[in-house]
Design a protein around this motif. Structure first.
Motif: not given
Length: 278
Positions: A31-41, A62-69, A82-87
């Motif tokens: 949630v801490d990462l989701a609250q900043v801009t993508a540019g900050e990351a 952001a997906a973890i915050e939205l879909n997984h509490g 999750l976005p960007g997560v492969g097998s």
């Protein structure tokens, strides 16, 4: 665990560790990462390379915050969504962070399997279905044992069964090694490293170095002409700008680099210039 797995893709531990430590200090929870801009990351990603991984981590948070509490999910199927997560990443996080029985196959594990079981010096240049079947067959049925197996084989490949100078005398399974038994036959191909100097990747990296330091959008002419010719100060972003111009890249190569960064979502073009994504 998710952060480290994504950072360690194609990047050695010695480069990842300081960035990983600072990343978790700033953003200990998704949630801490989701609250900043993508540019900050992207800015915090620094010089790790392949900065699209920073965008993926931000999107995953952001997906973890939205879909997984706000909690990282623990199953392979959920992680894979999750976005960007492969097998591989999904299997590694599920196994090592949550103790689940998953077939984890990285470069080190592939190399151990190739030598120990198949008798070849190196695995095939790209992962094959046969390699995945072999890994699944070797995996213990018990969840706890499977996690230890994955970790042990991975460490064996990283520390002893290395690509260029395997320490066979110290290997605990050398008596069972099919490659040693076959007389250590040479590899069927020569691994090729990725070129860097003079490539579009090098120019992209130099552009990103400028934008990570920039507090305001960077005017296009600063990328195209020497900062000194424009009366631009040599401090601040003047330093990475000068480094960019020392590459002496052709105008079309710089254009390709900027266009690629825009297409990848790593850069935005505003009325006053280029900047990291908001």
């Amino acid at each position: 665990m998710l952060v480290s797995e994504i950072m360690l893709q194609q990047t050695p531990v010695v480069r990842v560790q300081p960035v990983w430590e600072e990343w978790l200090r700033r953003w200990p929870l998704p949630v801490d990462l989701a609250q900043v801009t993508a540019g900050e990351a992207v800015r915090a990603w620094g010089r790790l390379g392949y900065p699209r991984r920073a965008l993926r981590l931000h999107a995953a948070a952001a997906a973890i915050e939205l879909n997984h509490g706000g909690k990282v999910p623990g199953t392979y199927a959920e992680l894979l969504e999750l976005p960007g997560v492969g097998s591989y990443t999904a299997a590694a996080v599920a196994a090592f962070a949550f103790g689940r029985r998953e077939t984890v196959v990285d470069t080190n594990i592939r190399r151990v399997h190739a030598r120990l079981v198949s008798g070849t010096a190196l695995p095939s240049p790209s992962l094959t279905a046969a390699e995945m079947r072999l890994a699944a067959e070797l995996l213990p049925n018990d969840a706890g044992s499977s996690v230890r197996w994955n970790a042990s084989v991975m460490e064996l490949g990283a520390l002893l069964c290395t690509a260029r100078a395997p320490k066979c005398a110290d290997c605990p399974v050398r008596a069972d090694c099919a490659w040693l038994a076959a007389g250590e036959p040479p590899p069927s191909y020569v691994p090729k490293g990725q070129a860097w100097h003079g490539t579009d990747r090098q120019v992209r990296g130099a552009v990103m170095a400028v934008l990570r330091l920039a507090e305001l959008p960077v005017a296009p002419e600063l990328f195209q002409r020497e900062p000194a010719d424009l009366g631009f100060p040599t401090e601040g972003i003047g330093v990475p700008l000068a480094a960019l111009h020392r590459l002496n890249s052709a105008p079309e190569q710089l254009e390709r680099a900027l266009a690629g960064l825009l297409n990848d979502g790593l850069v935005e073009l505003r009325a006053t210039g280029y900047r990291l994504p908001g």
